[in-house]
Scaffold this motif. Structure first.
Motif, short mmCIF file in Angstrom:
data_model
loop_
_atom_site.label_atom_id
_atom_site.label_comp_id
_atom_site.label_asym_id
_atom_site.label_seq_id
_atom_site.Cartn_x
_atom_site.Cartn_y
_atom_site.Cartn_z
N GLU A 50 58.79 11.69 34.53
CA GLU A 50 57.72 12.32 35.29
C GLU A 50 57.96 13.81 35.54
O GLU A 50 57.02 14.54 35.88
N THR A 432 57.07 -0.54 31.17
CA THR A 432 55.62 -0.69 31.05
C THR A 432 55.16 -1.95 31.77
O THR A 432 55.88 -2.94 31.84
N SER A 435 49.12 -3.72 29.01
CA SER A 435 47.90 -2.98 28.68
C SER A 435 46.71 -3.92 28.79
O SER A 435 46.85 -5.14 28.88
N VAL A 471 44.01 0.60 27.28
CA VAL A 471 44.65 1.51 28.22
C VAL A 471 45.80 0.77 28.88
O VAL A 471 45.85 -0.46 28.91
N GLU A 472 46.74 1.53 29.41
CA GLU A 472 47.86 0.90 30.11
C GLU A 472 47.38 0.36 31.45
O GLU A 472 46.59 1.00 32.15
N ASP A 475 47.22 2.46 34.45
CA ASP A 475 46.22 3.53 34.47
C ASP A 475 44.82 3.02 34.82
O ASP A 475 43.90 3.83 35.04
N VAL A 483 37.97 7.36 35.69
CA VAL A 483 39.11 8.01 35.05
C VAL A 483 38.57 8.85 33.90
O VAL A 483 37.44 8.65 33.44
N ASP A 514 41.79 11.10 37.58
CA ASP A 514 43.02 11.15 36.79
C ASP A 514 42.70 11.17 35.30
O ASP A 514 41.71 10.58 34.86
N ILE A 516 43.92 9.98 31.61
CA ILE A 516 44.80 8.97 31.01
C ILE A 516 44.67 9.00 29.50
O ILE A 516 43.71 9.51 28.94
N HIS A 517 45.69 8.46 28.83
CA HIS A 517 45.62 8.33 27.38
C HIS A 517 45.10 6.95 27.04
O HIS A 517 45.09 6.04 27.87
N TRP A 518 44.69 6.77 25.80
CA TRP A 518 44.03 5.54 25.39
C TRP A 518 44.08 5.44 23.87
O TRP A 518 44.39 6.43 23.19
N ARG A 556 51.88 11.79 27.46
CA ARG A 556 52.27 11.08 28.68
C ARG A 556 53.36 10.04 28.43
O ARG A 556 53.70 9.28 29.32
#
Length: 581
Positions: A50, A432, A435, A471-472, A475, A483, A514, A516-518, A556
């Protein structure tokens, strides 16, 4: 990361960023800040994944200030750092201290002396890094000598010879000459015979415990005064292999009353029944001890400066006895302390690593969990980053600590600008929470994130959403919340789907949403090998277009080196090795 830790990290990062920017009269770099920050604040290390996200905004803010503002701010936060800045000699960027008495030699000649009982662990990189740097400083000469005269206790690994030379090359250096001590045994025999003639050696058949008692009592061995002819005969019998292991040794005659018992009449040659694994050396049974072999070779190869561990001080003293008999000048010696490296559960021990590989606990020397040069190389870390970190430690006789974050910081500076970005959503593995797959509606048919955020000219990636996205779990927002899918836009989570809202980027800038990645639900599977274990998940389709050894930054998540890239249309997962945050 709780707010107190975040606040402390931001304050420390600001001081380091201000200092870095003023020192180099340029923008501060996140990578250059991360090393000192993590090294000087061990409490931050558990938040390594982080920390870059905390540091980056601070660095950006500092870089927006003019020079006067930076100095004024640093004066307010840490006046002692301003004093340090003013005291530094900007023109002197030499990191290593000068070697002793260089002017007395026509050429600085140094040596690496690896034992090829296995590939190098990470601590081994310090020797070529420092000696190679000294070679460049003085336009000197560097030997790589394999000290492989112990075919039993530190049995050579035949593959390790080439692997070690390759490691030196990976670190950015090239030896001027490479030799193997096991090719030079007859040379050591010749010098042993000369030493016998000089009255400096004798054959001894005392059992080990018996001699140890005599030595510790400062009493001479009963064989010490043998006539030279008998010593020669018995030594020749050793060379011919007529004695079994432990039956006869050749000792160097020193001072039997020396205050240090370890220096009293030490062994120069002993018998070993185990054949050497190299065919060219397999017939020898009488082998020199390292102190004798190394001392002879240092003289014959013209070594002027030796760097060795502080625990080997007695080696120099033993060898000095041999040099005195021959009338040779002993090289300059620098003794340094041990280096300890954080971040690994596996000890930096060749024998331990071998044991864990044989037990199946590690997949090999390049397992990402192994503290080895091969592992860092496979993870995509450049040799230059390792060298910089090792050289920065200097040659202090005290033990020193090396934070892996300092290697990561330098490597990040080397690779960040040229490394494309990609998405990878983690589903299973350490760190993790899994997802979730969701449909997307109401927005464009694909996302188009930048290939690199600092280089719009490199274009954008096309990532489809028609079959849904993954997505995770961590997130996923609460029902009804929004998001921002990076490179796609703002979506709201409702009724088990993501619905595009049409909001612009201001919702992110204002801190309401926020980012987020995807990845698309039909994206290729990928296995990411990390220091904590393997992580599996789904990547964006473009990952299939890269080549093995290419680096990407999974946004990320961190940088990674692609190790296996199956072609499009196959179900085989891609494999990547985690480099660092």
């Amino acid at each position: 990361m709780d707010e107190d830790v975040r606040e402390q990290a931001e304050e420390a990062a600001e001081v380091d960023a201000l200092f870095n920017a003023l020192k180099h009269d340029s923008d501060a770099q996140v990578g250059a800040i991360m090393g000192p920050l993590m090294g000087q604040n061990p409490e931050f290390r558990e938040y390594g994944d982080e920390m870059a996200g905390v540091v980056a905004p601070v660095v950006q803010r500092v870089n927006g200030m003019d020079a006067a503002g930076k100095r004024e701010r640093l004066e307010a936060l840490a006046p002692e750092r301003v004093e340090e800045l003013e005291a530094e000699d900007e023109e002197d960027d030499q990191v290593l201290p000068d070697l002793p008495n260089v002017s007395e030699y026509d050429e600085v000649r140094m040596r690496l002396a690896p034992n090829p009982n296995g590939p190098w662990h990470l601590g081994s990189a310090r020797m070529p890094a420092v000696i190679g740097t000294y070679k460049e400083m003085y336009d000197g000469w560097m030997l790589c000598r394999f000290d492989d005269t112990d075919p039993e206790t530190k049995r050579p690994d035949l593959d390790a010879y080439d692997e070690i030379v390759e490691a030196v090359d990976y670190l950015g250096f090239e030896p001027d000459e490479v030799i193997k001590a096991s090719d030079r045994v007859d040379i050591y025999y010749d010098h042993a015979r000369e030493l016998i003639d000089l009255g400096g050696a004798y054959t001894c058949s005392c059992p080990g415990e018996e001699f140890s008692e005599l030595k510790n009592s400062a009493e001479p061995c009963p064989h010490r005064d043998k006539d030279t002819e008998t010593v020669h005969e018995e030594f020749d019998a050793m060379v011919d292999g007529e004695y079994d292991s432990g039956e006869m040794v050749l000792r160097v005659k020193t001072d039997i009353e020396h205050k240090n018992p370890a220096l009293r009449d030490f062994v120069a040659f002993r018998m070993i029944d185990t054949p050497h694994p190299r065919e060219a050396a397999a017939d020898y049974r009488c082998w020199p001890m390292l102190d004798f072999q190394s001392g002879i070779d240092d003289h014959l190869t013209g070594i002027t400066h030796i760097i060795r561990g502080i625990d080997l001080q007695d080696s120099a003293k033993r060898q000095a006895f041999v040099y005195d008999y021959f009338g040779w000048e002993y090289p300059e010696v620098v003794h340094w302390g041990h280096v300890q490296i954080d971040a690994y559960d596996v000890p930096m021990s060749t024998s331990t690593i071998i044991e864990q590989i044989e037990a199946g606990e590690l997949t090999g020397w390049d397992d990402p969990r192994a503290p080895t040069i091969a592992s860092l190389r496979r993870r995509g870390i450049r040799g230059e980053a390792i060298v910089d970190a090792m050289v920065e430690l200097g040659t202090s006789s005290s033990n020193v600590d090396l934070a892996m974050s300092s290697i990561y910081a330098t490597n990040r500076d080397l690779i960040d600008e040229e490394t494309d970005r990609a998405f990878f959503v983690r589903s299973e593995g350490p760190g993790t929470d899994g997802s979730v797959e969701l449909p997307v509606s109401g927005g464009p048919e694909e996302g188009e994130p930048l290939v690199h955020p600092n280089h719009e000219d490199r274009g954008r990636r096309s990532i489809p959403v028609e079959d849904g996205v993954v997505v995770e779990t961590a997130d996923l927002p609460a029902a009804g919340e929004r998001v921002w899918l990076k490179g796609y836009g703002c979506v709201r989570y409702e009724d088990d789907e993501l619905v595009a809202t049409g909001d612009d980027l201001d919702v992110v800038r204002e801190g309401d949403v926020d980012v987020i990645h995807w990845v698309p639900a039909e994206g290729p599977r990928l296995r990411l090998r990390t220091m904590d274990g393997d992580v599996t998940g789904v990547a964006e389709p473009g990952v299939r277009d890269y080549e093995v050894d290419d680096l990407v930054q999974f946004e990320r998540v961190g940088f990674a080196r692609l190790d296996s890239v199956p072609s499009r249309g196959t179900d085989d997962p891609a494999v990547a090795y985690y480099t660092h945050p």
